[in-house]
Design an enzyme around this catalytic site. Structure first.
Site, PDB file in Angstrom:
ATOM      1  N   GLU A 171       0.835  -1.196   0.000  1.00  0.00           N
ATOM      2  CA  GLU A 171       0.000   0.000   0.000  1.00  0.00           C
ATOM      3  C   GLU A 171       0.870   1.247   0.000  1.00  0.00           C
ATOM      4  O   GLU A 171       1.938   1.276   0.593  1.00  0.00           O
ATOM      5  CB  GLU A 171      -0.906   0.001   1.232  1.00  0.00           C
ATOM      6  CG  GLU A 171      -1.928  -1.115   1.170  1.00  0.00           C
ATOM      7  CD  GLU A 171      -2.815  -1.190   2.398  1.00  0.00           C
ATOM      8  OE1 GLU A 171      -3.998  -1.540   2.233  1.00  0.00           O
ATOM      9  OE2 GLU A 171      -2.341  -0.932   3.517  1.00  0.00           O
ATOM     10  N   CYS A 193       3.620   8.614   0.799  1.00  0.00           N
ATOM     11  CA  CYS A 193       4.170   7.769   1.865  1.00  0.00           C
ATOM     12  C   CYS A 193       4.457   6.396   1.257  1.00  0.00           C
ATOM     13  O   CYS A 193       3.538   5.656   0.905  1.00  0.00           O
ATOM     14  CB  CYS A 193       3.151   7.694   2.998  1.00  0.00           C
ATOM     15  SG  CYS A 193       3.672   6.648   4.345  1.00  0.00           S
ATOM     16  N   CYS A 213       6.683  -6.386   7.728  1.00  0.00           N
ATOM     17  CA  CYS A 213       7.796  -5.798   8.468  1.00  0.00           C
ATOM     18  C   CYS A 213       8.268  -6.811   9.509  1.00  0.00           C
ATOM     19  O   CYS A 213       7.467  -7.561  10.064  1.00  0.00           O
ATOM     20  CB  CYS A 213       7.359  -4.514   9.165  1.00  0.00           C
ATOM     21  SG  CYS A 213       8.715  -3.655   9.996  1.00  0.00           S
ATOM     22  N   CYS A 258       6.877  -4.047  16.188  1.00  0.00           N
ATOM     23  CA  CYS A 258       6.569  -3.070  17.239  1.00  0.00           C
ATOM     24  C   CYS A 258       5.165  -3.385  17.774  1.00  0.00           C
ATOM     25  O   CYS A 258       4.258  -3.746  17.012  1.00  0.00           O
ATOM     26  CB  CYS A 258       6.645  -1.653  16.698  1.00  0.00           C
ATOM     27  SG  CYS A 258       8.310  -1.248  16.120  1.00  0.00           S
ATOM     28  N   CYS A 302       1.877  -1.739  16.113  1.00  0.00           N
ATOM     29  CA  CYS A 302       1.846  -1.460  14.672  1.00  0.00           C
ATOM     30  C   CYS A 302       1.253  -2.655  13.921  1.00  0.00           C
ATOM     31  O   CYS A 302       1.711  -3.787  14.084  1.00  0.00           O
ATOM     32  CB  CYS A 302       3.259  -1.169  14.179  1.00  0.00           C
ATOM     33  SG  CYS A 302       3.356  -0.944  12.401  1.00  0.00           S
ATOM     34  N   CYS A 350      -0.814   6.094  10.097  1.00  0.00           N
ATOM     35  CA  CYS A 350       0.451   5.499  10.540  1.00  0.00           C
ATOM     36  C   CYS A 350       0.221   4.161  11.224  1.00  0.00           C
ATOM     37  O   CYS A 350      -0.590   4.057  12.130  1.00  0.00           O
ATOM     38  CB  CYS A 350       1.139   6.397  11.554  1.00  0.00           C
ATOM     39  SG  CYS A 350       1.670   7.931  10.860  1.00  0.00           S
TER      40      CYS A 350
HETATM   41  N1  SAH Z   1       9.726   1.241  10.194  1.00  0.00           N
HETATM   42  C1  SAH Z   1       9.854   2.666  10.073  1.00  0.00           C
HETATM   43  C2  SAH Z   1       8.907   3.222   9.063  1.00  0.00           C
HETATM   44  C3  SAH Z   1       7.441   3.142   9.430  1.00  0.00           C
HETATM   45  S1  SAH Z   1       6.905   4.736   9.775  1.00  0.00           S
HETATM   46  C4  SAH Z   1       9.700   3.297  11.444  1.00  0.00           C
HETATM   47  O1  SAH Z   1       9.375   2.569  12.384  1.00  0.00           O
HETATM   48  O2  SAH Z   1       9.988   4.464  11.582  1.00  0.00           O
HETATM   49  C5  SAH Z   1       5.427   4.470  10.539  1.00  0.00           C
HETATM   50  C6  SAH Z   1       5.321   5.268  11.820  1.00  0.00           C
HETATM   51  O3  SAH Z   1       4.037   5.043  12.383  1.00  0.00           O
HETATM   52  C7  SAH Z   1       6.333   4.839  12.854  1.00  0.00           C
HETATM   53  O4  SAH Z   1       6.786   5.925  13.578  1.00  0.00           O
HETATM   54  C8  SAH Z   1       5.495   3.924  13.714  1.00  0.00           C
HETATM   55  O5  SAH Z   1       6.043   3.776  14.969  1.00  0.00           O
HETATM   56  C9  SAH Z   1       4.173   4.642  13.717  1.00  0.00           C
HETATM   57  N2  SAH Z   1       3.056   3.793  14.104  1.00  0.00           N
HETATM   58  C10 SAH Z   1       2.959   2.461  14.002  1.00  0.00           C
HETATM   59  N3  SAH Z   1       1.777   2.023  14.464  1.00  0.00           N
HETATM   60  C11 SAH Z   1       1.090   3.109  14.853  1.00  0.00           C
HETATM   61  C12 SAH Z   1      -0.197   3.310  15.393  1.00  0.00           C
HETATM   62  N4  SAH Z   1      -1.018   2.301  15.614  1.00  0.00           N
HETATM   63  N5  SAH Z   1      -0.577   4.572  15.673  1.00  0.00           N
HETATM   64  C13 SAH Z   1       0.249   5.604  15.429  1.00  0.00           C
HETATM   65  N6  SAH Z   1       1.471   5.477  14.926  1.00  0.00           N
HETATM   66  C14 SAH Z   1       1.903   4.244  14.637  1.00  0.00           C
END
Ligand code: SAH
Length: 599
Positions: free
Chosen positions: A337, A350, A357, A361, A364, A580
């Site tokens: 996506e 984006c 991934c 985390c 996420c 995000c």
């Molecule tokens: N792997 C990279 C790129 C992904 S960016 C990174 O971690 O930076 C996506 C961003 O959205 C990251 O900062 C991640 O921590 C954040 N994110 C992930 N899940 C989320 C959620 N449920 N709500 C808000 N932000 C989230």
């Protein structure tokens, strides 16, 4: 024509002949109805065997699992259903089995296109048996990839794509025997000495003259040796989606230097490579025929040997706030996506970097789907090219953020290659200050990026200011704890007018207390940075809650009063799951073992 007939034979042998063969051979058939098959189940097979053979069969079952592990890794595919593995006691029993009908003497094993059953005798020495077994298992993988994991499916695709025998059998030989197979080498040497080395076209059209097992194996060995065995899996997985010809044309996302080399190898001056680069990346041309200032002969070669465009747009959703989410299909059927976010007259794209991934985390959704595979540089760049096709007149993609699915620094080489192309002044020419790479904090790769001179903006997903908490939210912190991460960031050659962005997803009662804000301020003090607060985007699978607006504001205020520049990022595209951490596709994209991927 030839191909069609060859395939018909394979299928016919599997599904049409038993009745006829049985009538004809009548009395000679083994009477299976009196026979007691025993079955043992292994993780990926149901092994059918004669009870007297049990000891040997345990070895065979282990061999099958060993081959499975290797082939699954190489072909990037896993079985969703156990496959029947039917092992006969002797070549005689196998030859007269009542599944495929009578088989010629040279047949060592058979795999059915329809039911994906693998049949073979347990005879000879272990080495020969293991070769036949692994060879047949390659076929089981091939059929399963065509059938998308369900025995009985995919026959129509198989008939349409019609893989030539050198493709299917050559691959089975190469993946079961490995490189430096003396017999194949002798064939190729003799053919070279006699001037009778076949072309691919000859191999495809006349498998009767050019034995597909040997010449096909040699071709796959060449491909594996030249580009790495991994591409064999990519070609195999692409074949059902885009056909054999296209599957061999990889979308490499060629750099300027590579395009210059490509044309030079075909006898053209290197400035033709530059022209090509401009056509593809600056002008967004998708057809070689339209590149009118290239010589017709070169255009013809390009049409024959290359292709532009790694992605197919499968779906588009528009959020009530104007955010658009695109679903793209890769050549191998994987899906990613990409999100377009309108922002003060410009669009921010984006981009995704991986399918899934590996970082897992805790909050996420992409992390929850696991790691499927890296994207190639071409697939990263093509998100921008494909999006440009979707724009309305007057619209422009002004900013790029590498914040979609995946971790850019885990796919370091492809990310850097894609960035070089995206920034190149002769191509898309994005100024580095308009491009942001977001990372979870892979310290060695941050140092490599620092040394690369790419000069794009860096965002780091922090989410916690103590190791104890960050270990829980961002598991990779256990490998690269905050001390190391912050040291790497302090050493990062930051452009004089820029700051590092820290992303901090706020979760109620987890990391949103004023004490957390104070801890965060202490951690980042002295670094030229800003903190971007993201109130959690909630989803049923995420075990955390979004804090109230009041708490978010208080957190921001606390940072500000400690002298830290902090913004709150309003979530965009939440209603279409484009926000995000919400990009995740689960249909049939089975993830590999995440821990193994990062090792
Ligand atoms: N792997 C990279 C790129 C992904 S960016 C990174 O971690 O930076 C996506 C961003 O959205 C990251 O900062 C991640 O921590 C954040 N994110 C992930 N899940 C989320 C959620 N449920 N709500 C808000 N932000 C989230």
């Amino acid at each position: 024509m030839r191909q069609a007939r060859a395939l018909a034979l394979v299928v016919a042998a599997a599904i049409a002949s038993p009745a006829g063969a049985q009538q004809y051979f009548g009395q000679n058939q083994v009477q299976f109805d009196k026979f007691q098959w025993k079955v043992i189940e292994t993780p990926h097979f149901t092994v059918h065997y004669y009870p007297e053979e049990r000891d040997g069969i345990m070895d065979a079952a282990r061999m099958a699992e060993r081959s499975y592990a290797r082939l699954s890794r190489m072909l990037k595919h896993e079985f969703r259903e156990k496959k029947p593995l039917i092992i006969y006691r002797s070549r005689g029993d196998f030859g007269q089995n009542n599944v495929t009908g009578d088989l010629g003497e040279g047949v060592g094993g058979v795999t059915e296109a329809l039911r994906h059953r693998v049949l073979l005798p347990f005879t000879g020495d272990y080495k020969s048996f293991e070769h036949v077994l692994a060879h047949e298992l390659v076929h089981a993988f091939q059929y399963d990839i065509f059938a998308r994991g369900r025995a009985g499916n995919g026959l129509q695709t198989l008939a349409q794509v019609d893989p030539p025998l050198w493709f299917a059998e050559g691959m089975a030989e190469y993946l079961s025997l490995g490189p430096n197979h003396i017999l194949t080498q002798s064939w190729v040497r003799d053919a070279a000495l006699n001037g009778s080395l076949p072309t691919i076209k000859q191999m495809t059209e006349r498998p009767d003259l050019f034995f597909p097992y040997r010449y096909g194996e040699a071709l796959w060995e060449y491909i594996g040796g030249r580009w790495g065995d991994d591409v064999i899996g990519e070609i195999m997985n692409s074949a059902p989606n885009v056909g054999i010809d296209r599957a061999f044309k990889r979308e490499l996302g060629l750099s300027l230097e590579e395009l210059e080399e490509f044309v030079a190898l075909r006898g053209e001056p290197s400035y033709r490579g530059r022209q090509l680069f401009q056509w593809i990346y600056a002008r967004g041309c998708r057809q070689f025929e339209e590149m009118t200032d290239l010589p017709a002969a070169l255009r013809a070669i390009l049409v024959e040997e290359a292709s532009i465009g790694a992605l197919t747009c499968l779906d588009k959703q528009v959020s009530s706030d104007g955010t658009r989410k695109y679903l793209f299909g890769c050549a191998d059927g994987r899906k990613i996506e990409t999100v377009l976010i309108p922002d003060e007259g410009r669009l921010t794209a984006c981009l995704s970097i991986q399918v899934g991934c590996a970082l897992a985390c805790a909050f996420c959704l992409t992390g929850m789907m696991g790691f499927v595979r890296h994207l190639h540089a071409g697939e990263i760049v093509d998100q921008v090219l494909a999006l440009r096709e979707e724009l309305s007149p007057g619209e422009r993609i002004g900013n790029l953020v590498l914040m979609g699915m995946g971790e850019p620094l885990h796919n370091y080489d492809a990310t850097v290659k894609a960035l070089v192309i995206l920034l190149h002044p002769l191509g898309l020419a994005y100024p580095p200050r308009r491009v942001t790479l977001s990372t979870v904090g892979l310290v060695p790769e941050i140092k490599r990026l620092a040394a690369s001179g790419l000069d794009v903006n860096l965002a780091v997903s922090l989410h916690a200011a103590t190791d104890e908490l960050r270990d829980r939210l961002v598991p990779i912190n256990r490998r690269y704890p905050l001390k190391e991460l912050m040291a790497a960031l302090r050493g990062y050659p930051l452009h004089p007018r820029r700051r590092i962005t820290f992303e901090y997803t706020l979760m109620e009662g987890v990391n949103d207390r004023l004490e957390d804000a104070r801890e965060l301020a202490r951690l980042v003090r002295g670094l030229r940075c800003k903190v971007n607060l993201l109130p959690l985007n909630e989803a049923p699978a995420i075990p955390f809650r979004r804090p109230s607006r009041h708490r978010v504001d208080a957190f921001q205020q606390s940072l500000k009063s400690a002298g830290i520049f902090a913004t709150i990022r309003e979530s965009r595209g939440w209603d279409i799951s484009a926000a995000c951490g919400m990009l995740a596709i689960n249909d049939r994209q089975k993830s590999l073992d995440t821990a193994a991927c990062l090792a």
